[in-house]
Scaffold this motif. Structure first.
Motif, PDB file in Angstrom:
ATOM      1  N   LEU A 366       0.806  -1.221   0.000  1.00 55.99           N
ATOM      2  CA  LEU A 366       0.000   0.000   0.000  1.00 55.99           C
ATOM      3  C   LEU A 366       0.841   1.273   0.000  1.00 55.99           C
ATOM      4  CD1 LEU A 366      -2.781  -0.969   2.572  1.00 55.99           C
ATOM      5  CD2 LEU A 366      -2.805  -1.224   0.079  1.00 55.99           C
ATOM      6  N   ASP A 367       2.045   1.217   0.540  1.00 58.31           N
ATOM      7  CA  ASP A 367       2.839   2.424   0.775  1.00 58.31           C
ATOM      8  C   ASP A 367       4.077   2.566  -0.087  1.00 58.31           C
ATOM      9  OD1 ASP A 367       1.404   3.800   2.557  1.00 58.31           O
ATOM     10  OD2 ASP A 367       2.691   3.477   4.281  1.00 58.31           O
ATOM     11  N   GLY A 368       4.416   1.537  -0.849  1.00 59.49           N
ATOM     12  CA  GLY A 368       5.664   1.574  -1.596  1.00 59.49           C
ATOM     13  C   GLY A 368       6.849   1.693  -0.655  1.00 59.49           C
ATOM     14  N   TYR A 369       7.706   2.688  -0.911  1.00 57.36           N
ATOM     15  CA  TYR A 369       8.887   2.905  -0.074  1.00 57.36           C
ATOM     16  C   TYR A 369       8.687   4.035   0.938  1.00 57.36           C
ATOM     17  CZ  TYR A 369      11.420  -0.132  -3.307  1.00 57.36           C
ATOM     18  OH  TYR A 369      11.833  -1.197  -4.062  1.00 57.36           O
ATOM     19  N   HIS A 370       7.467   4.512   1.082  1.00 57.78           N
ATOM     20  CA  HIS A 370       7.225   5.631   1.990  1.00 57.78           C
ATOM     21  C   HIS A 370       7.295   5.207   3.449  1.00 57.78           C
ATOM     22  CE1 HIS A 370       6.268   8.436  -1.178  1.00 57.78           C
ATOM     23  NE2 HIS A 370       5.423   7.569  -1.709  1.00 57.78           N
ATOM     24  N   SER A 371       6.844   3.994   3.752  1.00 55.82           N
ATOM     25  CA  SER A 371       6.873   3.534   5.140  1.00 55.82           C
ATOM     26  C   SER A 371       7.843   2.371   5.280  1.00 55.82           C
ATOM     27  CB  SER A 371       5.482   3.116   5.608  1.00 55.82           C
ATOM     28  OG  SER A 371       5.032   1.999   4.876  1.00 55.82           O
ATOM     29  N   SER A 372       8.217   2.129   6.505  1.00 56.31           N
ATOM     30  CA  SER A 372       9.224   1.111   6.811  1.00 56.31           C
ATOM     31  C   SER A 372       8.726   0.243   7.960  1.00 56.31           C
ATOM     32  CB  SER A 372      10.526   1.817   7.206  1.00 56.31           C
ATOM     33  OG  SER A 372      11.224   1.103   8.195  1.00 56.31           O
ATOM     34  N   TYR A 373       8.837  -1.069   7.763  1.00 57.31           N
ATOM     35  CA  TYR A 373       8.531  -2.023   8.832  1.00 57.31           C
ATOM     36  C   TYR A 373       9.772  -2.813   9.261  1.00 57.31           C
ATOM     37  CZ  TYR A 373       3.419  -1.650   8.091  1.00 57.31           C
ATOM     38  OH  TYR A 373       2.123  -1.225   7.996  1.00 57.31           O
ATOM     39  N   GLY A 374      10.888  -2.639   8.563  1.00 55.79           N
ATOM     40  CA  GLY A 374      12.002  -3.567   8.676  1.00 55.79           C
ATOM     41  C   GLY A 374      12.827  -3.443   9.932  1.00 55.79           C
ATOM     42  N   LEU A 375      13.431  -4.582  10.301  1.00 54.86           N
ATOM     43  CA  LEU A 375      14.441  -4.594  11.341  1.00 54.86           C
ATOM     44  C   LEU A 375      15.779  -4.095  10.794  1.00 54.86           C
ATOM     45  CD1 LEU A 375      13.792  -8.086  13.005  1.00 54.86           C
ATOM     46  CD2 LEU A 375      12.672  -5.895  13.467  1.00 54.86           C
ATOM     47  N   PHE A 376      15.934  -4.174   9.480  1.00 51.44           N
ATOM     48  CA  PHE A 376      17.149  -3.714   8.815  1.00 51.44           C
ATOM     49  C   PHE A 376      16.799  -2.598   7.834  1.00 51.44           C
ATOM     50  CE2 PHE A 376      18.608  -7.676  10.460  1.00 51.44           C
ATOM     51  CZ  PHE A 376      19.984  -7.569  10.588  1.00 51.44           C
ATOM     52  N   TYR A 377      17.547  -1.526   7.871  1.00 54.53           N
ATOM     53  CA  TYR A 377      17.420  -0.447   6.894  1.00 54.53           C
ATOM     54  C   TYR A 377      18.158  -0.840   5.624  1.00 54.53           C
ATOM     55  CZ  TYR A 377      18.433   4.023   4.617  1.00 54.53           C
ATOM     56  OH  TYR A 377      18.562   5.041   3.699  1.00 54.53           O
ATOM     57  N   VAL A 378      17.519  -0.610   4.472  1.00 54.48           N
ATOM     58  CA  VAL A 378      18.126  -0.883   3.178  1.00 54.48           C
ATOM     59  C   VAL A 378      18.411   0.456   2.501  1.00 54.48           C
ATOM     60  CG1 VAL A 378      17.857  -1.980   0.928  1.00 54.48           C
ATOM     61  CG2 VAL A 378      16.903  -3.078   2.965  1.00 54.48           C
TER      62      VAL A 378
END
Length: 422
Positions: A366-378
């Protein structure tokens, strides 16, 4: 595949013993049926082998909002009963090619959201809907009937694939076939009896719509009454096929939503599933996330549906995408929600595992790359897409390795921030 190998090494560093991913039907069988793409087959074999070689159990989803375009064009995809045989044939390819190493299969991911989002509101693929219920992006569809058809065919496709597995593969492979559901906890908007009743209808229409046939072989009685002839009917053979067809239920949970009674919607001549249930569902800013909601929903399955084996397949906190690695709110979220899962387990719920969403920052549906859920930043600006562990990855690693406890894990990690090297 080099990056995939590196990612598996990161999983080992964190301490994961299981990893959930989806197989793309389009990548494996581009035309939906017929020849297998050798590159797709190689990709998934390499990933599965790498996981197994490092002691990580793959949990594989077969359909996650991703259908070969050829089948959508040919007969409309999930609105047609033709999808059932094509899905079963695709599932058999996966069982045959990967089942010697994969023990946990999810047929359809969050089928209730797929049916409503894809065929009523139209905000997820295949973006079908009709005025006045859906988004402006829908060019075709029927919000009044297609959500019910899509769910019906999802259930029959799941049950057909499960029956095939049990007949041809289970004795040799010893695996399990389940399905996942998006479990929202519903809370009445006010203390009125009308809103309390509306909550009951919300559960019937948005959760039990999917779960009831899997346990009892039929749709909930309230749905049958309100929906009428729009609701497909299971034949006796289909009812027997669907009933008991899930070895486990995958739980997707993030939020609770408020529910308000809306009896006027039942007076509309043209109604979608939301109007059929006679209630309005809304997300409010306050109390949107509450860890006790996950415990309540796990125990709902225990009390209403006989305590089936469950896996928490998605649970996590969205944050604005940023290179800031000190994601303290996510640590606090995980700390409290994992505690809620443990409380449900102590109360007798048949919880088999917990998966946080998500391991890496990724492209969200739904958000593309606008939101982040990850434990690791890419780092998307790095040609190698370098990964960096956030505070949440370090806390989770310490928790999994029993270097901290659920009662005071946040405090301990803040005193020992070097659990993973960056």
């Amino acid at each position: 595949m080099d990056q995939g190998i590196e990612d598996v090494k990161l999983m080992v560093d964190v301490g994961l013993d299981a990893y959930r991913f989806s197989i793309s039907w389009s990548r494996l069988i581009p035309n939906g049926r017929g020849p297998i793409n050798p590159k797709g087959l190689e990709y998934y074999n390499n990933l599965i082998n790498e996981l197994i070689n490092h002691g990580i159990q793959p949990h594989v989803t077969l359909h996650n909002f991703d259908l070969p375009q050829a089948l959508e064009d040919e007969y409309g995809g999930w609105v047609s009963p033709k999808i059932i045989e094509d899905f079963k044939a695709y599932a058999e390819v996966c069982f045959r090619e990967f089942g010697d190493r994969v023990l946990h299969w999810t047929t359809v991911n969050e089928a209730n959201v797929f049916a409503l989002g894809g065929y009523d509101m139209g905000f997820v693929p295949p973006n079908r809907c009709s005025f006045p219920f859906g988004t402006r992006n829908c060019s075709k569809g029927n919000s009044s009937t297609e959500p019910y058809l899509a769910m019906h065919h999802c259930l029959l496709a799941h049950a057909s694939a499960a029956a095939l597995y049990n007949t041809n593969y289970k004795d040799k492979q010893h695996g399990f076939v389940g399905i996942s559901v998006y479990l929202l906890r519903f809370v009445p908007l006010t203390d009125s009896k009308e809103d309390a009743k509306a909550v009951e209808r919300a559960y019937e229409f948005l959760l039990n719509w999917m779960l009831h046939p899997l346990v009892f072989g039929e749709y909930p009685k309230l749905m049958i009454k309100n929906v009428g002839s729009k609701l497909p009917i299971f034949t006796r053979a289909e009812s027997s096929l669907v009933k008991g067809s899930a070895d486990f239920i995958g739980i997707i949970h993030y939020q609770n939503w408020r529910v308000k009674d809306d009896p006027q919607s039942l007076m509309l001549q043209i109604r979608d599933p939301r109007a059929d249930m006679g209630a309005k569902i809304m997300m409010l800013k306050e109390n949107v996330t509450a860890p006790e909601s996950l415990q309540i929903m796990i125990e709902y399955l225990k009390e209403v549906y006989g305590n089936p084996p469950t896996y928490i397949y998605e649970n996590g906190l969205p944050m604005k995408r940023s290179s800031e690695l000190e994601d303290v709110p996510r640590v606090e979220y995980m700390h409290s929600y994992i505690g809620a899962v443990l409380d449900a387990l102590r109360n007798g719920s048949n919880v088999k595992g917990y998966f946080t969403w998500s391991f890496l920052d990724l492209f969200e549906l739904l958000d593309g790359y606008h939101s982040s859920y990850g434990l690791f930043y890419v780092d998307l600006d790095d040609p190698n897409l370098k990964r960096y562990p956030k505070l949440s990855a370090k806390w989770y690693s310490n928790f999994l390795k029993r270097k901290t406890t659920i009662s005071n894990g946040v405090l301990e990690l803040n005193n020992n921030p070097s659990a993973l090297t960056s």
